[in-house]
Design an enzyme around this catalytic site. Structure first.
Site, PDB file in Angstrom:
ATOM      1  N   ASN A  10      20.849  49.673  65.804  1.00 32.09           N
ATOM      2  CA  ASN A  10      21.460  49.931  67.107  1.00 32.09           C
ATOM      3  C   ASN A  10      22.056  51.329  67.063  1.00 32.09           C
ATOM      4  OD1 ASN A  10      22.926  50.012  69.467  1.00 32.09           O
ATOM      5  ND2 ASN A  10      24.514  48.580  68.775  1.00 32.09           N
ATOM      6  N   TRP A  11      21.369  52.264  67.701  1.00 32.69           N
ATOM      7  CA  TRP A  11      21.839  53.660  67.653  1.00 32.69           C
ATOM      8  C   TRP A  11      23.028  53.905  68.578  1.00 32.69           C
ATOM      9  CZ3 TRP A  11      18.146  58.350  66.854  1.00 32.69           C
ATOM     10  CH2 TRP A  11      17.452  58.187  65.634  1.00 32.69           C
ATOM     11  N   LYS A  12      23.343  52.974  69.432  1.00 33.04           N
ATOM     12  CA  LYS A  12      24.401  53.168  70.436  1.00 33.04           C
ATOM     13  C   LYS A  12      24.126  54.492  71.183  1.00 33.04           C
ATOM     14  CE  LYS A  12      27.504  50.729  67.396  1.00 33.04           C
ATOM     15  NZ  LYS A  12      28.877  50.244  67.194  1.00 33.04           N
ATOM     16  N   HIS A  96      26.356  43.110  73.682  1.00 33.66           N
ATOM     17  CA  HIS A  96      27.078  43.735  72.565  1.00 33.66           C
ATOM     18  C   HIS A  96      28.564  43.756  72.924  1.00 33.66           C
ATOM     19  CE1 HIS A  96      28.471  46.745  69.711  1.00 33.66           C
ATOM     20  NE2 HIS A  96      27.360  46.544  69.027  1.00 33.66           N
ATOM     21  N   GLU A  98      30.679  45.976  72.704  1.00 27.88           N
ATOM     22  CA  GLU A  98      31.098  47.185  73.421  1.00 27.88           C
ATOM     23  C   GLU A  98      30.790  47.041  74.913  1.00 27.88           C
ATOM     24  OE1 GLU A  98      29.041  50.002  70.921  1.00 27.88           O
ATOM     25  OE2 GLU A  98      30.380  49.459  69.275  1.00 27.88           O
ATOM     26  N   GLU A 168      28.417  39.246  65.407  1.00 30.70           N
ATOM     27  CA  GLU A 168      29.058  40.527  65.127  1.00 30.70           C
ATOM     28  C   GLU A 168      30.573  40.375  65.290  1.00 30.70           C
ATOM     29  OE1 GLU A 168      26.109  43.947  65.428  1.00 30.70           O
ATOM     30  OE2 GLU A 168      27.174  43.802  67.315  1.00 30.70           O
ATOM     31  N   GLY A 174      31.752  49.033  63.037  1.00 28.36           N
ATOM     32  CA  GLY A 174      32.129  50.437  62.947  1.00 28.36           C
ATOM     33  C   GLY A 174      33.404  50.689  62.164  1.00 28.36           C
ATOM     34  N   SER A 213      29.291  46.661  60.003  1.00 24.03           N
ATOM     35  CA  SER A 213      29.410  47.466  58.781  1.00 24.03           C
ATOM     36  C   SER A 213      28.439  47.041  57.688  1.00 24.03           C
ATOM     37  CB  SER A 213      30.861  47.462  58.263  1.00 24.03           C
ATOM     38  OG  SER A 213      31.714  48.070  59.217  1.00 24.03           O
ATOM     39  N   GLY A 234      24.525  49.231  62.961  1.00 21.68           N
ATOM     40  CA  GLY A 234      24.894  50.375  63.782  1.00 21.68           C
ATOM     41  C   GLY A 234      24.792  51.669  62.993  1.00 21.68           C
ATOM     42  N   GLY A 235      25.927  52.120  62.449  1.00 21.68           N
ATOM     43  CA  GLY A 235      26.006  53.429  61.796  1.00 21.68           C
ATOM     44  C   GLY A 235      24.928  53.691  60.759  1.00 21.68           C
TER      45      GLY A 235
HETATM   46  C1  PEP Z   1      26.696  47.486  65.899  1.00 21.64           C
HETATM   47  O1  PEP Z   1      26.760  48.502  66.536  1.00 21.64           O
HETATM   48  O2  PEP Z   1      26.183  46.482  66.408  1.00 21.64           O
HETATM   49  C2  PEP Z   1      27.214  47.490  64.542  1.00 21.64           C
HETATM   50  C3  PEP Z   1      27.156  46.394  63.847  1.00 21.64           C
HETATM   51  O3  PEP Z   1      27.729  48.682  64.062  1.00 21.64           O
HETATM   52  P1  PEP Z   1      28.101  49.067  62.535  1.00 21.64           P
HETATM   53  O4  PEP Z   1      26.945  48.619  61.682  1.00 21.64           O
HETATM   54  O5  PEP Z   1      28.273  50.530  62.555  1.00 21.64           O
HETATM   55  O6  PEP Z   1      29.341  48.297  62.197  1.00 21.64           O
END
Ligand code: PEP
Length: 251
Positions: A10-12, A96, A98, A168, A174, A213, A234-235
């Site tokens: 997930n590049w957001k 999500h 967010e 999640e 994040g 994470s 994500g990251g």
């Molecule tokens: C996400 O954006 O869904 C996520 C899990 O981010 P991260 O891996 O950066 O915690």
């Protein structure tokens, strides 16, 4: 039942053209020997460019959101499922945290968007998760149970058959603070039990991803959980090497 592993990025709202090109080139070169399924969900405007870069690879394309409305029309700024399918997407992340927190998406909106995915032959990855406050108040199961109940009450049966759930925990997204493998497996077993109470067959086949994470150094331990069928990343999905390292941990 053995379920396939899915590693979804997930590049957001990150990335640019050069990053898309580098990622596509490196992931295409590095993903041949993997057995897990790979998916990358980039901002709408880069889907086409990522598709070109990934041509011939086994990496699937997804979006991070879609309109709840199925039919084309006067919805300025929106993108519907048919457009995403037309562009080559197979999956869409829906609900999500967010989007729930920043854009006010309710369980009803999330369910409508999941239905809109399936109407366009796209697979919804529906995100659920609790806040730190809720976990510390011992409300994790109540919160997740309510999110699953809403999904089953509000989605079409055809949608439920196509859905992937991403657990999640909001406190892990994040933050660099992942759930422990025991916490993740415990919640996944709970989620599968909630689904089994409604549809025992679906509970066996539904993919449950963990997100929050996930990094190369914690992925293998998280994937050891019997009910963890992959990750929403994500990251660590922004660079091909860390994304591929996580995918290697999945087999
Ligand atoms: C996400 O954006 O869904 C996520 C899990 O981010 P991260 O891996 O950066 O915690």
């Amino acid at each position: 039942m053995s379920r396939r592993m899915l590693i979804a990025g997930n590049w957001k709202m990150n990335g640019d053209a050069a990053q898309v090109d580098a990622f596509a080139r490196d992931v295409t070169q590095g993903s041949d020997s993997l057995s897990a399924d790979l998916l990358v969900c980039v901002p709408f405007v880069y889907i086409e460019r990522m598709k070109q870069g990934l041509a011939g690879s086994r990496v699937a394309l997804g979006a991070q959101n879609l309109a709840a409305e199925v039919d084309a029309g006067a919805f300025t700024g929106e993108v519907n499922g048919a457009m995403l399918a037309d562009t080559g997407c197979s999956h869409v992340i829906v609900g999500h945290s967010e989007r729930r927190a920043i854009y006010g998406e309710t369980d009803a909106v999330v369910a409508a968007k999941a239905d809109a995915c399936v109407a366009a032959n796209l697979k919804p990855i529906v995100c659920v998760g609790e806040t730190l406050e809720q976990r510390e108040a011992d409300e994790t199961e109540a919160v997740l149970g309510a999110q699953i109940a809403a999904l089953f009450e509000q989605c079409d049966a055809a949608t439920l058959a196509q859905v992937t759930i991403a657990y999640e925990p909001i406190w892990a997204i994040g933050t660099g603070r992942s759930a422990t493998p025991e916490q993740a497996q415990g919640v996944h077993a709970f989620l599968r039990g909630q689904i089994a109470d409604r549809d025992a067959t679906l509970a066996q086949s539904v993919q449950l991803l963990y997100g929050g994470s996930v990094k190369p150094d914690n992925a293998a331990a998280l994937f050891a959980g019997a009910d963890v069928d992959g990750a929403l990343v994500g990251g660590a999905s922004l660079k091909a090497d860390s994304f591929l390292d996580i995918a290697h941990a999945a087999g």
